[in-house]
Design a protein around this motif. Sequence first.
Motif, mmCIF file in Angstrom:
data_model
loop_
_atom_site.group_PDB
_atom_site.id
_atom_site.type_symbol
_atom_site.label_atom_id
_atom_site.label_comp_id
_atom_site.label_asym_id
_atom_site.label_seq_id
_atom_site.Cartn_x
_atom_site.Cartn_y
_atom_site.Cartn_z
ATOM 1 N N TYR A 71 -8.736 1.320 2.777
ATOM 2 C CA TYR A 71 -8.230 -0.034 3.011
ATOM 3 C C TYR A 71 -7.235 -0.410 1.910
ATOM 4 O O TYR A 71 -7.228 0.154 0.809
ATOM 5 C CB TYR A 71 -9.388 -1.042 3.031
ATOM 6 N N ASP A 72 -6.385 -1.348 2.236
ATOM 7 C CA ASP A 72 -5.537 -1.992 1.231
ATOM 8 C C ASP A 72 -5.618 -3.490 1.515
ATOM 9 O O ASP A 72 -6.552 -3.956 2.173
ATOM 10 C CB ASP A 72 -4.107 -1.437 1.267
ATOM 11 N N ASN A 73 -4.639 -4.232 1.070
ATOM 12 C CA ASN A 73 -4.709 -5.691 1.227
ATOM 13 C C ASN A 73 -4.409 -6.153 2.652
ATOM 14 O O ASN A 73 -4.666 -7.311 2.998
ATOM 15 C CB ASN A 73 -3.737 -6.381 0.261
ATOM 16 N N GLU A 74 -3.862 -5.275 3.476
ATOM 17 C CA GLU A 74 -3.442 -5.704 4.813
ATOM 18 C C GLU A 74 -4.151 -4.993 5.960
ATOM 19 O O GLU A 74 -4.280 -5.546 7.047
ATOM 20 C CB GLU A 74 -1.927 -5.474 4.959
ATOM 21 N N LYS A 75 -4.595 -3.777 5.722
ATOM 22 C CA LYS A 75 -5.150 -3.009 6.844
ATOM 23 C C LYS A 75 -6.317 -2.131 6.404
ATOM 24 O O LYS A 75 -6.435 -1.746 5.233
ATOM 25 C CB LYS A 75 -4.065 -2.131 7.469
ATOM 26 N N ILE A 76 -7.180 -1.847 7.386
ATOM 27 C CA ILE A 76 -8.254 -0.864 7.232
ATOM 28 C C ILE A 76 -7.857 0.349 8.068
ATOM 29 O O ILE A 76 -7.525 0.223 9.250
ATOM 30 C CB ILE A 76 -9.598 -1.411 7.740
ATOM 31 N N THR A 77 -7.849 1.502 7.448
ATOM 32 C CA THR A 77 -7.481 2.733 8.159
ATOM 33 C C THR A 77 -8.738 3.540 8.428
ATOM 34 O O THR A 77 -9.418 3.986 7.499
ATOM 35 C CB THR A 77 -6.487 3.567 7.340
ATOM 36 N N VAL A 78 -9.071 3.708 9.715
ATOM 37 C CA VAL A 78 -10.261 4.469 10.085
ATOM 38 C C VAL A 78 -9.833 5.823 10.655
ATOM 39 O O VAL A 78 -8.843 5.932 11.371
ATOM 40 C CB VAL A 78 -11.117 3.709 11.112
ATOM 41 N N THR A 79 -10.598 6.856 10.301
ATOM 42 C CA THR A 79 -10.334 8.209 10.790
ATOM 43 C C THR A 79 -11.594 8.755 11.432
ATOM 44 O O THR A 79 -12.675 8.715 10.834
ATOM 45 C CB THR A 79 -9.904 9.138 9.636
ATOM 46 N N TYR B 255 -6.397 -6.651 9.018
ATOM 47 C CA TYR B 255 -7.597 -7.453 8.759
ATOM 48 C C TYR B 255 -7.310 -8.540 7.733
ATOM 49 O O TYR B 255 -6.343 -8.488 6.965
ATOM 50 C CB TYR B 255 -8.743 -6.568 8.273
ATOM 51 N N ALA B 256 -8.189 -9.534 7.727
ATOM 52 C CA ALA B 256 -8.166 -10.605 6.745
ATOM 53 C C ALA B 256 -9.546 -11.248 6.757
ATOM 54 O O ALA B 256 -10.308 -11.110 7.719
ATOM 55 C CB ALA B 256 -7.086 -11.632 7.078
#
Length: 292
Positions: free
Chosen positions: A240-248, A261-262
Amino acid sequence: MEENKDFFAETENTQTSAETNNDAAETPDEVKGTINVIAGEDGPTAVFTADSTPAKKKTIQTPIIIAGVIVLAFIVAFFVFTSFFNSSIVGTWVLVEDSNGATYDEAGDGITYYTLDKDGNITVSVGTITQKSTYTTTSENGTDYVNSTNVFSGSYTISGNIFTGRTFKLTVEGVEKPYIFKSATVKKPELKVPDTFKKSDKLTGNWNIPSYDITYTFNADGTFIADMYGSITYEGVYTYDNEKITVTYYADSEATIDIPYAFDGNDTLVMNGMGYYRMNDDGSLVATPDQA
């Protein structure tokens, strides 16, 4: 009197000697008994009388041995049955040949596994995705049938053994050739969490959107589980970073999705514009949608 003294002294010495000899003569079986001294014309005589009660340990050993033999025979019989005569559909299967005669590579990472348990549940898994359903079996006129609305239905036979592999042949009505399945063990592809991953106390936890019955679980170790409708599950890793969650996750190949996300307060996570609410360990919501 002197003669009587000699007699009693000789008797005492004889009894002591007999007791000593009795101790030395005991066998490893620990024969028990008593010694009586009888005065006769030729002098005192020591008589040994063995106890008539047999040693308890010998009578206990026999039923233990019998019980052990029975248990061993049962284990052997069960092993032989499950190895060579098990016609149960319960187990994990992979499709190796479909009704068109096409074959599939059992060594691939994207193969589909069908796991049927004894309680009537069937789990279809491919990669790190699983779908749960139910099944029933019936028998009519010597023919066995399996029915699972979401997976497969038809008559079937089971052959083979655990050494050479078991075969599940499914014949579907109206289809010319049967489907052939082989016994297998589920193997999930491994997905590695990046070494740079650091947990987020705010993101870690269970999040649910009641209107769609979807739950995301973000674990502190960088793994995640997405449960949809209580029947479909995605497992994988996330960053994750401040703007998005990256799922694999993994289907027939590795797939990655970015989810914007927020946070809306502490107990609401907005992903793709939809609000997910933090859950307690018992599955209840920390705050209902109108309270979050």
